[in-house]
Design a protein around this motif. Structure first.
Motif, mmCIF file in Angstrom:
data_model
loop_
_atom_site.group_PDB
_atom_site.id
_atom_site.type_symbol
_atom_site.label_atom_id
_atom_site.label_comp_id
_atom_site.label_asym_id
_atom_site.label_seq_id
_atom_site.Cartn_x
_atom_site.Cartn_y
_atom_site.Cartn_z
ATOM 1 N N ILE A 19 18.285 39.542 -52.648
ATOM 2 C CA ILE A 19 17.937 38.183 -53.088
ATOM 3 C C ILE A 19 16.495 37.856 -52.711
ATOM 4 N N ARG A 23 13.533 36.738 -55.329
ATOM 5 C CA ARG A 23 12.740 35.513 -55.220
ATOM 6 C C ARG A 23 11.249 35.776 -55.382
ATOM 7 N N THR A 139 13.249 26.014 -47.556
ATOM 8 C CA THR A 139 13.175 26.653 -48.883
ATOM 9 C C THR A 139 11.938 27.525 -49.067
ATOM 10 N N GLY A 199 22.585 30.913 -56.984
ATOM 11 C CA GLY A 199 21.148 30.655 -56.935
ATOM 12 C C GLY A 199 20.717 29.448 -57.735
ATOM 13 N N MET A 200 21.394 29.200 -58.864
ATOM 14 C CA MET A 200 21.025 28.070 -59.712
ATOM 15 C C MET A 200 21.602 26.761 -59.209
ATOM 16 N N SER A 204 22.019 26.439 -53.618
ATOM 17 C CA SER A 204 20.580 26.214 -53.744
ATOM 18 C C SER A 204 20.166 25.036 -52.874
ATOM 19 N N ALA A 348 19.853 34.315 -66.555
ATOM 20 C CA ALA A 348 18.600 33.763 -66.051
ATOM 21 C C ALA A 348 17.536 33.716 -67.143
ATOM 22 N N TRP A 469 14.031 25.599 -59.535
ATOM 23 C CA TRP A 469 14.297 26.633 -60.531
ATOM 24 C C TRP A 469 14.457 27.997 -59.857
ATOM 25 N N LEU A 470 15.584 28.654 -60.119
ATOM 26 C CA LEU A 470 15.804 30.006 -59.609
ATOM 27 C C LEU A 470 14.716 30.949 -60.107
ATOM 28 N N GLY A 474 13.454 29.225 -56.344
ATOM 29 C CA GLY A 474 14.347 28.241 -55.756
ATOM 30 C C GLY A 474 13.719 27.389 -54.673
#
Length: 657
Positions: A19, A23, A139, A199-200, A204, A348, A469-470, A474
């Motif tokens: 992940i 990102r 984040t 993730g979305m 999140s 995505a 937004w992923l 994110g």
């Protein structure tokens, strides 16, 4: 027990590293490989999908070479790429490192699937730890932290992951070191769709905080919230409890699919006040669906054939049949996880490319949730589980405790004050921040904050503000930048509740209003956000932040006229500032829409004042317009590559009182 914990922990760490790579890789598609709104979305989508399609060949490699060699080599490649990315090299080097890490992570997942028939605990813990850590880090990913904390935590995660991968013996996700059974296909198939929904929506932190910011006043305009990350530990706890406990029987099994669908629908409605319930419902529903997919083809911890349910196609008197069945199960799991990750990529790309191609995308999360719900609900019920609490529940409690730190540690933006009375001048900065990513593709909050702070602004107007937004990693870019500048914000949604424009002010803000603008063929939604600055002693100034979106081959004339009319009516005779990325140049018809409305070009004394692209500015498309009562001075476009635009700044002398 040791193997169970080792397998679960190693899988969770691998998911965490993958992940992290995603990102970096996902934003690289639009900031390094291409340029949003200029590079065709179809080309960027093809680049994204090709690597997931290549991963579909990994199960054949595993079958020929063996699961363990493939898993070890892919794990090393993933770990090296992830650790190297911590150096944040930027540019093409960063993109190809992230691409190598992504492909290695996909192959690693296929290799692990061959030997793991109970992946749900590892997958669930990986998703949850990532969310909790992302929230605690406000984040901002460890990849973008170049300090010793980032290096230390990244190095520890990589080392522990590699040590766990190097341990000998084939392991299931639920028991001793025994050959994996034929089950687990459904759980592995859901890995990709679950990652997308997590993730979305479900896990999140940025979306949770954005949702909280809409609840401050409940008028459709978001404001700086207190304890904005409070929903995160609730979502993490709900997700883990649902994923790691025995699901209900009979029709009670439907609660997970129903709840995850309800959460996805709330998210798809594109309403800021529904984001928090969307997060919580999707988290619990997604966890319950993962639990349903945890297909126990044999009792946990039992490697004997006698314990398998009758009619499963195996023969206890023919060990060779077990080997063949296990081999077929390994292949099915490998293809299942590769196909599931392809669903992640398609979802995505399909969701976010809509903002360039102009088609409705609300159905994408709902369709993915339908897939998750259908796979989970039609799964065979779990035959048997170990007595007592499921061991990962102890880890779930620790992860929830970690998530609880997020709202406590989060920086809260100070409240604006006018204790010094009305000022004589206001310094205004307008900046298109491109989701926080610089020209080199790095997430560059420091660069953005520094170039803005050097102007000592009283009010900052931001365009291309991304809050969850992923595709962009994110992050809540607005809250992060507001923290660094020490300025509360007001946010106006444009494309959706987490993308739009913002106003940051050192003075109290009153009466915010937002006007959605007609798309007229433009790819991304647009709006105008109007606020009133309360400067004290009854002195007030109207400020309007906007980002005009030109239709293909034309100027944003229709939107410009709408903004000019809205701004002048909102100001109602008070001093007025209109600024942002207006995508029009002096002399164009859209530019004239503002001057024809009686507004002045506050940057006229410095013309030509090009602002785009930032490394070789040629276009004058970022502007500040003011009403005649305001006197502009010292207009400037300070150089910086923290975005693809330069900011514009100007000092405005207020009318005499």
């Amino acid at each position: 027990m040791r193997y169970r914990q080792l397998a679960t922990g190693t899988l969770a760490l691998g998911v965490l590293l993958l992940i992290d790579v995603l990102r970096v890789w996902l934003p690289g598609i639009i900031t390094i490989f291409g340029q949003a709104a200029s590079t065709p979305a179809e080309l960027m989508g093809a680049f994204a999908l090709v690597w997931f399609l290549l991963a579909l060949g990994a199960p054949a490699v595993v079958r020929r070479v063996g699961a363990r060699p493939v898993t070890v080599v892919a794990a090393v490649a993933l770990a090296v790429a992830r650790l190297t990315l911590t150096a944040a090299p930027g540019g093409r080097t960063q993109l190809w490192l992230a691409t190598a890490g992504l492909l290695a992570g996909l192959v690693w997942l296929v290799g692990v699937a061959a030997d793991t028939d109970r992946p749900v605990p590892g997958l669930a813990l990986g998703f949850a730890v990532n969310a909790a850590l992302h929230a605690v880090l406000d984040t901002v990913d460890l990849v973008w932290r170049g300090d010793w904390v980032g290096w230390l935590l990244s190095s520890v995660a990589v080392v522990v992951f590699l040590v766990g991968t190097a341990q000998p013996g084939r392991r299931t996700g639920s028991g001793d070191a025994v050959p994996a059974g034929p089950g687990g296909t459904r759980a592995w198939l859901l890995a990709g769709p679950a990652l997308l929904l997590a993730g979305m929506v479900a896990l999140s932190p940025a979306l949770a905080r954005t949702g909280m910011s809409y609840l401050v006043a409940g008028d459709g305009v978001a404001r700086s919230p207190l304890f904005g990350l409070a929903p995160v530990p609730v979502a993490v706890a709900g997700f883990l409890c649902a994923a790691l406990t025995r699901p209900p029987r009979r029709w009670g099994r439907a609660y997970g699919p129903v709840v995850v669908l309800a959460g996805a629908v709330l998210f798809a409605l594109d309403r800021g006040d529904l984001l928090v319930p969307a997060v919580l419902l999707t988290a619990v529903g997604l966890g319950a669906c993962l639990a349903l997919s945890d297909d126990a083809s044999r009792p946990a911890g039992d490697g004997t054939n006698a314990s398998r349910p009758a009619g499963d196609g195996t023969n206890a008197s023919h060990p060779g049949g077990d080997t063949a069945n296990a081999g077929a199960g390994a292949a099915r799991r490998g293809y299942a996880v590769a196909a599931g990750m392809l669903v992640f990529a398609l979802g995505a790309v399909g969701y976010y490319s809509a903002y360039d191609l102009g088609y409705p995308n609300a159905a994408v999360p709902v369709v993915v949730a339908v897939l998750v719900a259908a796979v989970a609900f039609t799964a065979r019920p779990v035959v048997h589980r170990l007595p007592g609490p499921f061991p990962p529940l102890r880890a779930a409690a620790a992860v929830t405790a970690l998530a609880l730190l997020a709202p406590v540690l989060a920086d809260e933006v100070p409240v604006a004050s006018n204790r010094d009375g009305p000022p004589e001048r206001l310094t205004v900065v307008a900046y298109n921040i491109r989701m926080g990513f610089g020209l080199d593709g790095r997430f560059d909050l420091r660069g953005l904050a520094e170039v803005v702070d050097r102007q000592r602004p009283d009010v900052v107007l931001l365009s291309e503000v991304d809050r969850a937004w992923l595709l962009n990693g994110g992050h809540d870019t607005l809250d992060l930048l507001a923290d660094r500048l020490g300025m509360p914000y007001v946010f106006g949604p444009a494309a959706d509740p987490v993308w739009g424009d913002a106003v940051l002010s050192r003075w109290p803000v009153r009466d915010p209003r937002t006007l959605p603008l007609a798309a007229v063929g433009a790819p991304t939604g647009a709006q105008a956000l109007a606020v009133t600055l309360d400067l004290g002693d009854g002195v007030r100034t109207a400020v309007v932040s906007t980002h005009l979106q030109p239709p293909p081959g034309r100027g944003p004339v229709v939107q410009a006229r709408a903004v000019a009319d809205f701004a002048t009516r909102y100001a109602a005779g008070r001093p007025l500032v209109v600024a942002g990325d207006l995508n029009t140049e002096p002399g164009d018809e859209a530019f004239a829409a503002f001057t024809n409305a009686g507004l002045l070009d506050a940057l006229a004394a410095a013309r030509p004042l090009a602002t785009s692209p930032a490394d070789d500015p040629r276009q004058q498309i970022d502007h500040v317009f003011v009403s005649p009562g305001l006197t502009p001075s010292d207009p400037v476009a300070p150089r910086s590559t923290a975005s693809d635009h330069l900011p514009v700044a100007v000092t405005l002398t207020l009318p005499p009182r």
